[in-house]
Design a protein around this motif. Structure first.
Motif, short mmCIF file in Angstrom:
data_model
loop_
_atom_site.label_atom_id
_atom_site.label_comp_id
_atom_site.label_asym_id
_atom_site.label_seq_id
_atom_site.Cartn_x
_atom_site.Cartn_y
_atom_site.Cartn_z
N VAL A 54 0.86 -1.19 0.00
CA VAL A 54 0.00 0.00 0.00
C VAL A 54 0.89 1.23 0.00
CG1 VAL A 54 -1.79 1.29 1.23
CG2 VAL A 54 -1.79 -1.22 1.28
N THR A 55 0.58 2.21 -0.83
CA THR A 55 1.32 3.46 -0.83
C THR A 55 0.46 4.58 -0.26
OG1 THR A 55 0.65 4.16 -3.06
CG2 THR A 55 2.58 2.73 -2.89
N VAL A 56 1.12 5.52 0.39
CA VAL A 56 0.44 6.68 0.99
C VAL A 56 1.23 7.93 0.62
CG1 VAL A 56 -0.45 7.71 3.10
CG2 VAL A 56 -0.26 5.22 2.94
N ASN A 57 0.57 8.89 0.00
CA ASN A 57 1.25 10.09 -0.47
C ASN A 57 0.36 11.32 -0.29
OD1 ASN A 57 3.86 9.17 -1.89
ND2 ASN A 57 2.33 7.79 -2.77
N THR A 58 0.99 12.47 -0.37
CA THR A 58 0.30 13.75 -0.39
C THR A 58 0.56 14.44 -1.72
OG1 THR A 58 0.54 14.05 2.00
CG2 THR A 58 0.04 16.00 0.71
N VAL A 59 -0.46 15.04 -2.29
CA VAL A 59 -0.32 15.87 -3.47
C VAL A 59 -0.43 17.33 -3.04
CG1 VAL A 59 -1.33 16.54 -5.68
CG2 VAL A 59 -1.22 14.12 -5.04
N ILE A 60 0.61 18.10 -3.31
CA ILE A 60 0.61 19.52 -2.96
C ILE A 60 0.10 20.30 -4.18
CG2 ILE A 60 2.03 21.50 -2.32
CD1 ILE A 60 3.87 19.63 -0.83
N ALA A 61 -1.15 20.70 -4.11
CA ALA A 61 -1.76 21.43 -5.21
C ALA A 61 -1.49 22.92 -5.07
CB ALA A 61 -3.27 21.17 -5.23
N GLY A 62 -1.18 23.55 -6.18
CA GLY A 62 -1.00 24.99 -6.18
C GLY A 62 -2.32 25.72 -6.39
N PRO A 63 -2.29 27.02 -6.58
CA PRO A 63 -3.52 27.80 -6.79
C PRO A 63 -4.28 27.27 -8.00
CG PRO A 63 -1.63 29.24 -6.39
CD PRO A 63 -1.08 27.87 -6.60
N THR A 64 -5.48 26.79 -7.76
CA THR A 64 -6.24 26.06 -8.79
C THR A 64 -7.55 26.77 -9.11
OG1 THR A 64 -5.26 24.00 -7.98
CG2 THR A 64 -7.18 23.80 -9.41
N HIS A 65 -7.93 26.73 -10.38
CA HIS A 65 -9.13 27.41 -10.85
C HIS A 65 -10.37 26.57 -10.58
CE1 HIS A 65 -11.48 29.19 -14.51
NE2 HIS A 65 -11.94 29.63 -13.34
N THR A 66 -11.09 26.92 -9.54
CA THR A 66 -12.38 26.31 -9.22
C THR A 66 -13.36 27.42 -8.88
OG1 THR A 66 -11.93 26.12 -6.85
CG2 THR A 66 -11.21 24.28 -8.25
N GLY A 67 -14.64 27.06 -8.80
CA GLY A 67 -15.63 28.04 -8.42
C GLY A 67 -15.35 28.64 -7.06
N GLY A 68 -14.93 27.79 -6.13
CA GLY A 68 -14.62 28.27 -4.79
C GLY A 68 -13.44 29.23 -4.79
N VAL A 69 -12.45 28.95 -5.62
CA VAL A 69 -11.29 29.83 -5.69
C VAL A 69 -11.66 31.15 -6.34
CG1 VAL A 69 -9.04 30.13 -6.80
CG2 VAL A 69 -9.54 28.04 -5.55
N GLU A 70 -12.57 31.11 -7.31
CA GLU A 70 -13.05 32.38 -7.88
C GLU A 70 -13.65 33.25 -6.79
OE1 GLU A 70 -15.44 32.35 -11.34
OE2 GLU A 70 -14.16 30.96 -12.45
N ASP A 71 -14.46 32.65 -5.92
CA ASP A 71 -15.03 33.41 -4.80
C ASP A 71 -13.92 33.96 -3.90
OD1 ASP A 71 -17.55 32.79 -5.76
OD2 ASP A 71 -17.83 31.09 -4.39
N PHE A 72 -12.91 33.11 -3.64
CA PHE A 72 -11.80 33.52 -2.78
C PHE A 72 -11.02 34.67 -3.41
CE2 PHE A 72 -7.22 32.90 -1.71
CZ PHE A 72 -7.28 33.29 -0.38
N VAL A 73 -10.78 34.58 -4.72
CA VAL A 73 -10.06 35.64 -5.41
C VAL A 73 -10.77 36.97 -5.23
CG1 VAL A 73 -9.47 36.53 -7.72
CG2 VAL A 73 -8.89 34.17 -7.09
N TYR A 74 -12.10 36.94 -5.34
CA TYR A 74 -12.86 38.18 -5.22
C TYR A 74 -12.97 38.68 -3.78
CZ TYR A 74 -14.16 38.42 -10.14
OH TYR A 74 -14.11 38.56 -11.50
N GLN A 75 -12.49 37.88 -2.83
CA GLN A 75 -12.34 38.40 -1.48
C GLN A 75 -11.10 39.30 -1.36
OE1 GLN A 75 -12.38 35.34 1.54
NE2 GLN A 75 -14.20 34.35 0.70
N LEU A 76 -10.18 39.16 -2.32
CA LEU A 76 -8.90 39.83 -2.22
C LEU A 76 -8.66 40.89 -3.29
CD1 LEU A 76 -6.72 36.69 -1.41
CD2 LEU A 76 -7.57 38.38 0.20
#
Length: 260
Positions: free
Chosen positions: A173-195
């Protein structure tokens, strides 16, 4: 490289939209039967229907994993691939974050993943094959001043992932983490407009956000969810059998370091 996940069941949390849905679609495209989760039954059903319309084997469970995961564990007692994608985030001044918010973020972003790993990992180890992944963030290593409670939870996932990888040592069994950078989603669009100013058109708002708040990005744009999914699908494959205990970056070069 041909990735074949047929006859595998993959559970992706927080997958009714955004990165989670893209991950589920990617795993389904490789042949896996995918299980989606979310708190809103209507959104989960719509996401399942969208995958099924493209020929995917998909089902969904509406559940609040920050609370009682019993409905999910009853519906899906065993899985082969667990992708802990569920997470909440929002900008808030550090000195104004109350105790209840610190607890909510930790329960949702960390403990929900720990509980599912604790449930599913033993079965994977007994069968001699499995994949566990945690979707972290560049915020795990570059703590954002505007949401340190979120950054704290993503840092915690790096330790959780490494620890469970040691638990699964030698089991297949393998266990890993994926470190995602700034990603284009609906939630991130909302977050962008907070700033940035809310009256800016999206393309201009995105450019200003990246310029002012994520200037380290080497691709100088938001990452698309499918680009995160590609890494998850690879880590779920037989070809990634020697990759475990790692933190793999899909961050557009945002983290200014050779290692995480």
């Amino acid at each position: 490289m041909r990735i074949d996940l047929s006859e595998k069941t993959a559970l992706v949390t927080g997958s009714s939209s955004g990165i989670g849905l893209a991950i589920a679609a990617g795993l389904a495209g490789a042949g896996a039967r995918v299980v989606l989760t979310g708190r809103d039954e209507g959104r989960v059903s719509a996401a399942v229907d969208s995958l099924r319309s493209s020929g995917a084997q998909a089902s969904g469970v509406a559940v609040d994993l920050a609370g009682d995961a019993g409905a999910l564990l009853e519906a899906e007692p065993d899985v082969d691939i667990l992708v802990n994608n569920l997470g909440v985030y929002a900008a808030q001044p550090a000195l104004e974050i109350p105790d209840d918010e610190w607890r909510r973020y930790f329960e949702t972003n960390v403990l929900a993943a720990v509980r599912l790993t604790r449930h599913y990992l033993p079965g994977m180890m007994e069968r001699g094959w499995g994949r566990v992944q945690y979707i972290a963030s560049d915020s795990a290593v570059v703590t954002p001043a505007e949401m340190i409670h979120y950054g704290m939870t993503k840092t915690a996932l790096l330790g959780v992932s490494r620890g469970f990888a040691k638990t699964a040592a030698g089991s297949g069994v393998t266990v890993n983490t994926v470190i995602a950078g700034p990603t284009h989603t609906g939630g991130v669009e909302d977050f962008v407009y907070q700033l940035v100013p809310k009256d800016l058109p999206w393309d201009e708002a995105q450019r200003q956000f990246m310029r002012e708040h994520r200037p380290q990005s080497l691709i100088q744009r938001l990452i698309e969810p499918d680009e995160i999914a590609n890494m998850v699908v690879y880590l779920s494959s037989a070809q990634a059998s020697a990759t475990t205990g790692g933190a793999l970056r899909v961050d557009g070069g945002y983290v200014d370091a050779i290692l995480p």
